[in-house]
Design an enzyme around this catalytic site. Structure first.
Site, PDB file in Angstrom:
ATOM      1  N   GLY A  82     -78.572 -38.493 -53.811  1.00 10.18           N
ATOM      2  CA  GLY A  82     -79.456 -38.463 -52.652  1.00 10.18           C
ATOM      3  C   GLY A  82     -79.635 -37.047 -52.155  1.00 10.18           C
ATOM      4  O   GLY A  82     -79.527 -36.089 -52.919  1.00 10.18           O
ATOM      5  N   ASP A 140     -64.635 -35.651 -60.373  1.00 10.48           N
ATOM      6  CA  ASP A 140     -65.883 -34.900 -60.516  1.00 10.48           C
ATOM      7  C   ASP A 140     -65.757 -33.517 -59.879  1.00 10.48           C
ATOM      8  O   ASP A 140     -66.631 -33.085 -59.133  1.00 10.48           O
ATOM      9  CB  ASP A 140     -67.032 -35.697 -59.894  1.00 10.48           C
ATOM     10  CG  ASP A 140     -68.383 -35.272 -60.452  1.00 10.48           C
ATOM     11  OD1 ASP A 140     -68.408 -34.576 -61.492  1.00 10.48           O
ATOM     12  OD2 ASP A 140     -69.414 -35.616 -59.847  1.00 10.48           O
ATOM     13  N   GLY A 188     -79.649 -29.644 -49.931  1.00 15.14           N
ATOM     14  CA  GLY A 188     -79.537 -29.804 -51.371  1.00 15.14           C
ATOM     15  C   GLY A 188     -79.877 -31.228 -51.770  1.00 15.14           C
ATOM     16  O   GLY A 188     -79.946 -32.124 -50.929  1.00 15.14           O
TER      17      GLY A 188
END
Ligand SMILES: *[C@@H]1O[C@H](CO)[C@@H](O)[C@H](O)[C@H]1NC(C)=O
Ligand SMILES: *[C@@H]1O[C@H](CO)[C@@H](O)[C@H](O)[C@H]1NC(C)=O
Ligand SMILES: *[C@@H]1O[C@H](CO)[C@@H](O)[C@H](O)[C@H]1NC(C)=O
Ligand SMILES: *[C@@H]1O[C@H](CO)[C@@H](O)[C@H](O)[C@H]1NC(C)=O
Ligand SMILES: *[C@@H]1O[C@H](CO)[C@@H](O)[C@H](O)[C@H]1NC(C)=O
Ligand SMILES: *[C@@H]1O[C@H](CO)[C@@H](O)[C@H](O)[C@H]1NC(C)=O
Length: 906
Positions: free
Chosen positions: A580, A698, A575
């Protein structure tokens, strides 16, 4: 003899016996089979008298009372051949000796029960780098004089907490001496460290200070740069009895050895040592033997007392003594000059140039004479650090003193003002502070470029003081954490024992996974069977030194990661994101890993770097079965890589939102529920770990990863913040993902654990509806999932239409979904104080999950723990149960067999 019949090196008889053992699963029988294989691979000569079926009666073999093989002592038997991999299956083995033979091939792994390993003087070509992993009983290692292909002292040696002797001379070691041998390291009882005749380079680690080492042998390195730096740390190793540092590139003076009251043997010859031989060495009562030849030692040739064996070549060419006559003192002027360069650490260039007993007879660097008296000293631009010696005042003929453009600290000594002929003093561009003494009129003074001159103290040292101050809470924090973790560790062990008794009760318990630690700075990583080793000497910038001690044993060389990911090939990409790219990989031992490669912009990117640091900082402190485990990390140039356990099913978002494109099946409700509970538990742990509060910031489906068993772990700790002590709310720079961000956080930046609770509520809504948090395909007023969901939650009919059409809804499911919908609404309450704690969420979700609890419960697996195991073994085992997606048993040999001997495994 039919070699390698059926995949084993041994006669057919033993192969059959071996297979039989697997059917019978008798460990004693297994020992016999392994010994049979050994007998054949070493071509046991008749002289060994390995005859008969009872291996306990074989010569040089010792069994314990339960007939398990305890010791094999086949040193000096003229053996040729190899050692079989099967030796690792002798799980009662405590002593293995095969020194002085001609054995070849790779040295095999041995069981963790090992206490003595004596294999020196053989012809093995390979030593397994993670051999020492988990070897907590190992006391003695002697692997000298074996032509192993180059290897580094592995980090896993730290596991050998019982180590007393580590003798690895002439055995192909390269790299640097690691920094864990000191008093803060794991080896409380290490007495002998012998690393001579290898390919080591770099300095003696500062961590040697305070170590228990008595015999330190690091002489004769064959690398280009050899061992270098100063010997200063030796002065803090007061247990030393023997120092062999000869044949290296050590510089600087011989350190003060006055407190070494057992030191008898000092060999420092063939280095580049400078300065005066310290009187403390000459006076040492215990000294028996000393060798200082072939250095650049200065001053008077030392006179050792009678009875001390001295190899101290008096030929001035081999050292820089002022005279050839032992014990004769140098001229007063030479003594003054040596005192002057002492605070500079006796720099090499002076030692090389200052020959003889008369500074004016030869051209001495930095010294200008006139009429046999020193008139000028010019030490400008010599890279000197240290202080200005008041003894300059002893050179009364001095007219000019130039010390400009160095790194000198301290003050200008008052004594300099007494110099009768001084005309000029230049100390500009240093770090000198303090009052300038009052010189005679007419003396030209230059001191610009010293920011603190005239001030009473120096700003630089005071800065250092401040920095230390700032660090103190962190150090205290870490200490407390270590203590807490130890306590938790003990509690967990106690819990293990209880589990036997209270099997039934255990079902509802959650357990923390905390890395066991042995003393400071030693993180034993959770590791799914594979262990990576490499150079641990990678340089860390000061900003990154936060995790240097904490996690330095998690450093992985980039080479290993390149190999594991096919040089980061496209095909291995799992992914990509703003941070990154994530690659899948496989270590040579088969361990599957995921490698997160931070965006590399050629230079070290500030943002990526801080997320990298944060992620490591968090992941080395928190461990939980519902948090993705960090296996290690890598710093290489601008590369920043994080290595995680592999989560083969990828992110929850693939299964929840993008399942069609990904060619996946939609998730059943009970699986969603399980995932929700897993996530809730992971986040609960983050929020509640021992008074420390971590806030994820997150949470979203792309940060929730799934194993093959569809159990979930929270990942991506790059934005995690540790709440300041005692605070549950604080302000930060905004970070997170729109759609999941709590309104008060988006508006004010105020961060509390309730920010995560909100995001979790959004995830629950996504699980119920199968819709994204922000869905652009919807009409304007429905784009925001939370707003829309709240609206639909108002009555039952409209609520039913929100349920993901792929979920099969029966009455029981509907009840479950409505409960979760209520919880989701609760979590997404507008006001943070209206939202529940994560522990409440767990309490709501767990009974719902219980209803569908599949018959097999993974909790019970932990009951198989064998209480006779050592602490590290028990923890190792237990960690494997925690990471229940793949259970690999390395403490017994079954994994080894499954992996390598499938042919014979029925
Ligand atoms: C090993 O073999 C070499 C010749 O191959 C022989 O010279 C040497 O003596 C042997 N060493 C031992 C310990 O048997
Ligand atoms: C270890 O470091 C040495 C030199 O410092 C280097 O030659 C070697 O390749 C390194 N090994 C690994 C595995 O990175
Ligand atoms: C020691 O040698 C290494 C190379 O192995 C070099 O990078 C380092 O600068 C040297 N240190 C000193 C103090 O000379
Ligand atoms: C050298 O110094 C001594 C004493 O300081 C003095 O007597 C002598 O005259 C000086 N020599 C010269 C040439 O200045
Ligand atoms: C002073 O020391 C610092 C590091 O300690 C070094 O970077 C700098 O080059 C030195 N300056 C001089 C003039 O030697
Ligand atoms: C990786 O690249 C190196 C050279 O950069 C090459 O020698 C090696 O074979 C490559 N490995 C793989 C698995 O592609």
């Amino acid at each position: 003899m039919r070699k390698h019949e059926l995949g084993f090196g041994g006669p057919l008889f033993y192969d059959l016996l071996f297979i039989l053992c697997f059917l019978v699963i008798s460990i004693k029988c297994q020992d016999a089979a392994v010994m049979g294989v050994l007998k054949s691979t070493i071509n046991a000569p008749d002289s060994l008298e390995w005859i008969g079926e009872d291996v306990c009666k074989w010569r040089h073999v010792v069994c314990d009372s339960s007939k398990r093989v305890k010791a094999i002592q086949i040193g000096n038997q003229n053996l040729r051949g190899t050692l079989p991999k099967e030796l690792v299956m002798l799980t009662a083995l405590t002593r293995f000796e095969c020194q002085d033979n001609n054995l070849t091939g790779a040295f095999p792994y041995l069981a963790k029960s090992l206490q003595r390993l004596i294999i020196h003087d053989n012809n093995f070509n390979l030593f397994p780098t993670d051999f020492f992993k988990g070897m907590s009983s190992l006391q003695e290692v002697r692997i000298d004089n074996v032509p192993f292909s180059q290897w580094n002292i592995p980090n896993s040696l730290k596991d050998c907490v019982a180590l007393q002797t580590f003798s690895a001379q002439s055995t192909g070691l390269a790299g640097t001496i690691p920094n864990f041998f000191g008093k803060d390291g794991p080896f409380a009882g290490l007495v002998l460290l012998a690393l001579s005749d290898n390919f080591l380079e770099g300095g003696l680690p500062a961590s040697f200070a305070g170590s228990s080492i008595e015999n330190l042998l690091v002489n004769g390195q064959n690398s280009n740069s050899k061992l270098n730096g100063t010997l200063a740390v030796l002065s803090k190793m007061v247990s030393l009895k023997q120092i062999w540092a000869n044949g290296n590139s050590f510089t600087g003076p011989i350190p003060d050895l006055a407190h070494h009251d057992q030191l008898y043997d000092v060999n420092l010859r063939d280095n580049q040592l400078t300065g005066v031989v310290p009187p403390s060495l000459v006076a040492l009562p215990s000294l028996k033997s000393v060798s200082l030849t072939n250095n650049l030692l200065q001053g008077s040739p030392p006179m050792f007392k009678n009875g001390v064996g001295v190899d101290n070549n008096m030929d001035r060419g081999r050292n820089q003594y002022c005279t050839n006559v032992v014990g004769q003192s140098c001229s007063p002027l030479v003594n003054v000059l040596l005192s002057i360069v002492q605070p500079f650490g006796y720099p090499l260039n002076f030692a090389q140039s200052w020959q003889g007993n008369d500074p004016c007879a030869n051209r001495w660097t930095g010294i200008i004479c006139s009429g046999g008296n020193i008139s000028v000293i010019n030490f400008q631009n010599m890279g000197l650090s240290g202080t200005i010696c008041p003894c300059f005042a002893g050179i009364t003929s001095l007219t000019k003193l130039f010390l400009a453009n160095n790194n000198l600290t301290g003050t200008i000594p008052e004594e300099l003002a007494t110099l009768p002929h001084l005309e000029e003093l230049d100390v500009s561009n240093n770090h000198i502070y303090g009052k300038v003494p009052s010189f005679r009129e007419g003396v030209e003074l230059k001191y610009e470029g010293n920011p603190d001159i005239g001030k009473n103290e120096q700003t630089i040292p005071s800065n250092v003081g401040k920095a230390n101050k700032n660090n103190t809470p962190m150090i205290i924090g870490i200490t407390i954490l270590v203590v807490i973790i130890l306590v938790v560790g003990v509690l967990i062990l106690v819990k293990f024992r209880r589990k036997e008794k209270y099997k039934g009760k255990l079902q509802n318990q959650t357990t923390f996974v905390v890395p066991p630690r042995y003393g400071d700075g030693n993180v034993v990583k959770i590791n799914s069977g594979g262990h990576v080793e490499g150079n641990i000497s990678l340089s860390l910038s000061s900003a990154q030194s936060v995790y240097q001690g904490e996690a330095s044993n998690m450093l992985i060389p980039i080479q290993i990661l390149k190999e594991a990911t096919n040089n980061f090939s496209e095909g291995n990409i799992l992914g990509k994101g703003g941070f990154g790219t994530v690659y899948k990989g496989e270590l040579h031992d088969g361990t599957k890993i995921a490698v997160k490669r931070m965006q590399s912009t050629g230079f070290v990117d500030q943002k990526g770097s801080s997320e990298f640091t944060s992620e490591i900082a968090v992941l080395t402190r928190v461990r939980h079965r519902n948090l993705v485990a960090l296996l290690g990390f890598c710093l290489d140039g601008s590369e920043r890589l994080l290595v995680y356990e592999c989560m083969p099913q990828g992110a929850l978002s693939r299964h929840l939102i993008n399942w069609k494109e990904e060619g996946l099946k939609p998730l059943e409700w009970k699986i969603r529920l399980n995932i929700a509970l897993d996530v809730a538990r992971g986040v609960e742990y983050l929020h509640g770990l021992a008074q420390q509060i971590f806030i994820h910031r997150d949470l979203k489906p792309s940060n929730i990863l799934l194993g093959n068993d569809m159990r979930a772990k929270v990942s991506d700790f790059g934005l995690v913040r540790l709440a300041p002590e005692g605070k549950t709310s604080f302000q930060t720079r905004l970070a997170g993902t729109f759609g999941y961000m709590a309104p008060e956080y988006a508006a004010t930046g105020r961060l509390t654990t309730k920010v995560d609770v909100y995001s979790f509520g959004v995830i629950l809504m996504e699980m119920i509806t199968g819709r994204k948090a922000l869905d652009d395909s919807q009409p304007e007023e429905n784009i925001h999932l939370v707003t829309w969901f709240r609206k639909m939650l108002i009555n039952k009919d409209s609520f039913i239409t929100t349920i993901d059409p792929t979920i099969k809804v029966d009455e029981e499911t509907l009840w479950s979904i409505s409960t979760v919908a209520g919880l989701a609404g609760h979590c997404c309450a507008r006001e943070p104080h209206q939202r529940p704690d994560m522990s409440h969420v767990v309490n709501v979700l767990s009974p719902l999950v219980q209803v569908w609890k599949p018959s097999e419960t993974n909790v019970n697996e932990a009951d198989e723990i064998d209480f006779d195991m050592t602490l590290p073994e028990a923890l190792e085992r237990w960690k494997q149960f925690e990471g229940n997606s793949h259970i690999i048993d390395v403490t017994s040999s079954s994994e080894y067999l499954n992996a390598n001997n499938t042919k014979s495994n029925p």
